[in-house]
Design an enzyme around this catalytic site. Structure first.
Site, mmCIF file in Angstrom:
data_model
loop_
_atom_site.group_PDB
_atom_site.id
_atom_site.type_symbol
_atom_site.label_atom_id
_atom_site.label_comp_id
_atom_site.label_asym_id
_atom_site.label_seq_id
_atom_site.Cartn_x
_atom_site.Cartn_y
_atom_site.Cartn_z
ATOM 1 N N CYS A 140 0.827 -1.216 0.000
ATOM 2 C CA CYS A 140 0.000 0.000 0.000
ATOM 3 C C CYS A 140 0.857 1.259 0.000
ATOM 4 C CB CYS A 140 -0.933 -0.017 1.210
ATOM 5 S SG CYS A 140 -0.118 -0.487 2.754
ATOM 6 N N HIS A 220 -2.206 5.509 6.357
ATOM 7 C CA HIS A 220 -0.807 5.946 6.448
ATOM 8 C C HIS A 220 -0.721 7.408 6.004
ATOM 9 C CE1 HIS A 220 0.511 1.752 6.674
ATOM 10 N NE2 HIS A 220 0.002 1.482 5.489
HETATM 11 P P1 NAD Z 1 -5.719 -10.616 6.419
HETATM 12 O O1 NAD Z 1 -5.141 -11.322 7.567
HETATM 13 O O2 NAD Z 1 -6.751 -9.567 6.650
HETATM 14 O O3 NAD Z 1 -6.348 -11.673 5.402
HETATM 15 C C1 NAD Z 1 -5.682 -12.829 5.035
HETATM 16 C C2 NAD Z 1 -6.711 -13.939 4.822
HETATM 17 O O4 NAD Z 1 -6.053 -15.107 4.371
HETATM 18 C C3 NAD Z 1 -7.444 -14.296 6.125
HETATM 19 O O5 NAD Z 1 -8.833 -14.406 5.831
HETATM 20 C C4 NAD Z 1 -6.844 -15.655 6.491
HETATM 21 O O6 NAD Z 1 -7.764 -16.491 7.176
HETATM 22 C C5 NAD Z 1 -6.530 -16.225 5.115
HETATM 23 N N1 NAD Z 1 -5.519 -17.290 5.117
HETATM 24 C C6 NAD Z 1 -4.694 -17.688 6.103
HETATM 25 N N2 NAD Z 1 -3.919 -18.717 5.688
HETATM 26 C C7 NAD Z 1 -4.274 -18.965 4.398
HETATM 27 C C8 NAD Z 1 -3.851 -19.906 3.433
HETATM 28 N N3 NAD Z 1 -2.908 -20.809 3.705
HETATM 29 N N4 NAD Z 1 -4.423 -19.878 2.204
HETATM 30 C C9 NAD Z 1 -5.380 -18.960 1.920
HETATM 31 N N5 NAD Z 1 -5.827 -18.057 2.807
HETATM 32 C C10 NAD Z 1 -5.279 -18.058 4.019
HETATM 33 O O7 NAD Z 1 -4.487 -10.019 5.609
HETATM 34 P P2 NAD Z 1 -4.509 -8.808 4.599
HETATM 35 O O8 NAD Z 1 -4.328 -7.556 5.357
HETATM 36 O O9 NAD Z 1 -5.659 -8.937 3.690
HETATM 37 O O10 NAD Z 1 -3.141 -9.052 3.834
HETATM 38 C C11 NAD Z 1 -3.037 -9.919 2.727
HETATM 39 C C12 NAD Z 1 -1.812 -9.543 1.926
HETATM 40 O O11 NAD Z 1 -1.986 -8.209 1.441
HETATM 41 C C13 NAD Z 1 -0.497 -9.544 2.690
HETATM 42 O O12 NAD Z 1 0.553 -9.866 1.813
HETATM 43 C C14 NAD Z 1 -0.359 -8.098 3.115
HETATM 44 O O13 NAD Z 1 0.965 -7.723 3.395
HETATM 45 C C15 NAD Z 1 -0.884 -7.409 1.877
HETATM 46 N N6 NAD Z 1 -1.376 -6.062 2.092
HETATM 47 C C16 NAD Z 1 -2.087 -5.737 3.204
HETATM 48 C C17 NAD Z 1 -2.504 -4.439 3.394
HETATM 49 C C18 NAD Z 1 -3.242 -4.026 4.616
HETATM 50 O O14 NAD Z 1 -3.064 -2.910 5.068
HETATM 51 N N7 NAD Z 1 -4.099 -4.844 5.189
HETATM 52 C C19 NAD Z 1 -2.231 -3.472 2.434
HETATM 53 C C20 NAD Z 1 -1.556 -3.844 1.265
HETATM 54 C C21 NAD Z 1 -1.120 -5.143 1.110
#
Ligand code: NAD
Length: 355
Positions: A140, A220
């Site tokens: 992000c 942020h």
């Molecule tokens: P999150 O924890 O909100 O969601 C992740 C989901 O994946 C959860 O529902 C979890 O149960 C599921 N999960 C767990 N193990 C799994 C598996 N083996 N296979 C499939 N699903 C599985 O996380 P998020 O914030 O959505 O982040 C996801 C990605 O996006 C990460 O790489 C993170 O760094 C990136 N990201 C997050 C943000 C943020 O601010 N939240 C911003 C940009 C990028």
């Protein structure tokens, strides 16, 4: 139609799923969940087909009375592209499964750059995905910086950029994150990893970044100073940003003094989940001194990567040119927030009762 599956239906995954479902040239075939929790219910309520991310958990869904269409391998066999939205680091473990099914993959910024063939930002590096089997949509923060830097570099050339990133401690639902009462250099080393990540999509830009974490969940904040090769005028910079649909200028008279009111504004204008897909730049912070440009911008960490994921899908799966993909994505989602109270009267829209 590009058939898409979302593996991991959390903060990013549920937003990407909605964005994919809104694209006329994409079909959301299904989403995976690891367990039948409130987010699984949300997927069902939206009419999305649910698959168990992990085969062993299929019985848990059954016990909860939540119907699933199958498990991850079934989903992979039915789609053209998978968007991996699993937690940071888990995507790298999923990679071999996608490869075994010959399914091109879009990963997220929590993964190391080497998880994919290329790092992706629609504005800065769309075409790198052309020959790639997999791409990583940068984080992000990096997305927010790449969107800002790309037009400035094209127009004036960037000699050097310095950015201080004031990072939200966690997302609103992350009860285990922090700090709750401190301002923490994170990482304490300078430069932070964000600068090199910007260079993964904009290799020519010299940028130093320093980062702190603070006890907020909304967004942020970036404090940016850029030395340009050619001196700009403030008016020209405003005009340049106005031409970028994924940049939103917050007018002074709107009275939006921080992330709290920004999110409130997003909800007031009817944005789903209060999402701000655009970088949000404080118009009155834009300051030019010689070749130095300074400004504050906020990025909504849960939302700004969402349109980028949609473009990444098109980039790996089709020959649609960058500009057309970006326009299609923006049109389908209604990206391109513009205030009716714009400081520049040329940009102001008349306010009507319907607005
Ligand atoms: P999150 O924890 O909100 O969601 C992740 C989901 O994946 C959860 O529902 C979890 O149960 C599921 N999960 C767990 N193990 C799994 C598996 N083996 N296979 C499939 N699903 C599985 O996380 P998020 O914030 O959505 O982040 C996801 C990605 O996006 C990460 O790489 C993170 O760094 C990136 N990201 C997050 C943000 C943020 O601010 N939240 C911003 C940009 C990028």
């Amino acid at each position: 139609m590009i058939r898409v599956g979302v593996n991991g239906y959390g903060t990013i995954g549920k937003r990407v799923a909605d964005a994919v479902a809104a694209q006329p040239d994409m079909e959301l075939v299904g989403v995976t969940k690891t367990r039948p929790n409130y987010e699984a219910e949300g997927a069902i309520r939206r009419g999305y087909d649910l698959y168990a991310a992990v085969a062993d958990s299929a019985r848990e869904f059954e016990a909860a009375g939540v119907g699933i269409e199958g498990t991850l391998p079934d989903l992979l066999d039915a789609i053209d592209v998978v968007v991996d939205c699993s937690p940071a680091g888990v995507g790298a473990r999923n990679r071999s499964t996608y490869e075994a099914h010959d399914t091109p993959a879009v990963f997220q910024g929590g993964e190391d750059a080497d998880v994919a063939d290329a790092s992706f930002n629609a504005r800065a590096s769309f075409d790198v995905a052309r020959d790639a089997e997999s791409v990583r949509v940068v984080s992000c923060n990096t997305t927010g910086l790449a969107r800002l830097f790309a037009p400035l570099d094209e127009m004036y050339g960037i000699e050097k950029a310095h950015v201080t990133l004031i990072r939200r401690g966690g997302d609103p639902g992350e009860t285990d994150r922090g700090p709750i009462n401190d301002v923490v250099p994170d990482p304490a080393t300078i430069p932070s990893h964000h600068g090199p990540d910007v260079n993964a999509v904009l290799p020519g830009v010299d940028v130093d970044t320093a980062a702190l974490k603070v006890p907020v969940t909304a967004m942020h904040t970036h404090s940016v100073t850029i030395t340009l090769r050619e001196p700009p005028t403030e008016t020209a910079v405003h005009d340049l940003f106005e031409g970028e649909r994924r940049l939103f200028s917050i007018p002074e008279r709107a009275g939006i003094d921080g992330a709290g009111k920004l999110k409130e504004y997003a909800m007031d204008v009817g944005r789903p989940r209060g999402d701000l897909w655009e970088n949000c730049l404080w118009a009155e912070s834009i300051h030019v001194s010689g070749r130095d440009l300074s400004l504050f911008q906020n990025v909504h960490q849960e939302a700004d990567v969402v349109p980028e994921n949609v473009d990444a899908i098109r980039a790996v799966a089709t020959d649609v040119p960058a500009a057309e993909s970006i326009a299609r994505t923006d049109e389908a989602l209604d990206v391109g927030l513009r205030s009716l109270l714009a400081d520049d009267e040329r940009l102001r829209k008349p306010i009507t009762a319907d607005d």
